[in-house]
Write a protein that holds these residues in place. Structure first.
Motif, PDB file in Angstrom:
ATOM      1  N   VAL A 133      46.148  32.920  44.037  1.00 18.27           N
ATOM      2  CA  VAL A 133      45.811  33.755  42.880  1.00 18.27           C
ATOM      3  C   VAL A 133      44.761  34.790  43.275  1.00 18.27           C
ATOM      4  N   LEU A 134      43.730  34.365  43.989  1.00 15.87           N
ATOM      5  CA  LEU A 134      42.687  35.300  44.407  1.00 15.87           C
ATOM      6  C   LEU A 134      43.214  36.323  45.410  1.00 15.87           C
ATOM      7  N   ALA A 135      44.101  35.902  46.291  1.00 16.33           N
ATOM      8  CA  ALA A 135      44.651  36.816  47.293  1.00 16.33           C
ATOM      9  C   ALA A 135      45.495  37.916  46.643  1.00 16.33           C
ATOM     10  N   ARG A 176      35.939  23.404  35.927  1.00 15.72           N
ATOM     11  CA  ARG A 176      36.453  22.759  37.151  1.00 15.72           C
ATOM     12  C   ARG A 176      36.811  23.807  38.203  1.00 15.72           C
ATOM     13  N   VAL A 177      37.454  24.890  37.777  1.00 17.24           N
ATOM     14  CA  VAL A 177      37.792  25.973  38.701  1.00 17.24           C
ATOM     15  C   VAL A 177      36.510  26.543  39.309  1.00 17.24           C
ATOM     16  N   ILE A 230      41.478  32.877  36.376  1.00 13.10           N
ATOM     17  CA  ILE A 230      42.143  32.150  37.457  1.00 13.10           C
ATOM     18  C   ILE A 230      42.922  30.971  36.887  1.00 13.10           C
ATOM     19  N   LEU A 231      42.293  30.214  36.003  1.00 16.23           N
ATOM     20  CA  LEU A 231      42.957  29.059  35.395  1.00 16.23           C
ATOM     21  C   LEU A 231      44.232  29.490  34.670  1.00 16.23           C
ATOM     22  N   PRO A 286      38.046  41.213  41.277  1.00 16.50           N
ATOM     23  CA  PRO A 286      37.494  39.862  41.098  1.00 16.50           C
ATOM     24  C   PRO A 286      37.902  39.287  39.738  1.00 16.50           C
ATOM     25  N   LEU A 287      38.102  37.968  39.702  1.00 12.76           N
ATOM     26  CA  LEU A 287      38.544  37.277  38.492  1.00 12.76           C
ATOM     27  C   LEU A 287      37.516  36.250  38.041  1.00 12.76           C
TER      28      LEU A 287
END
Length: 71
Positions: free
Chosen positions: A15-17, A43-44, A28-29, A22-23
């Motif tokens: 997801v980050l790639a 948790r993430v 991201i979740l 930036p997220l």
């Protein structure tokens, strides 16, 4: 790293790639397909904080925090 941790790592990393910017942990979740052990933004963020200590992820200290892969 256990198989479960490795799966979480791969999903968050992908997801980050793919992200163009930036997220937040919440973003991201929302982008990570259902993944055991990732059930909250907290948790993430915890997982990302550990990676940041190893230099794998950059934490951008804004409100809310944002994350991106170190390049």
């Amino acid at each position: 790293m256990s198989a479960g941790e490795h799966g979480r790592y791969d999903r968050i990393r992908s997801v980050l790639a793919e992200a163009e910017e930036p997220l937040t942990a919440r973003e991201i979740l929302a982008l990570v397909e259902e993944c055991e052990g990732l059930d909250s933004p907290h948790r993430v963020a915890t997982v990302l904080g550990r990676w940041a200590e190893r230099g794998e992820v950059e934490v951008i200290a804004e409100r809310p925090y944002r994350y991106r892969l170190e390049t």
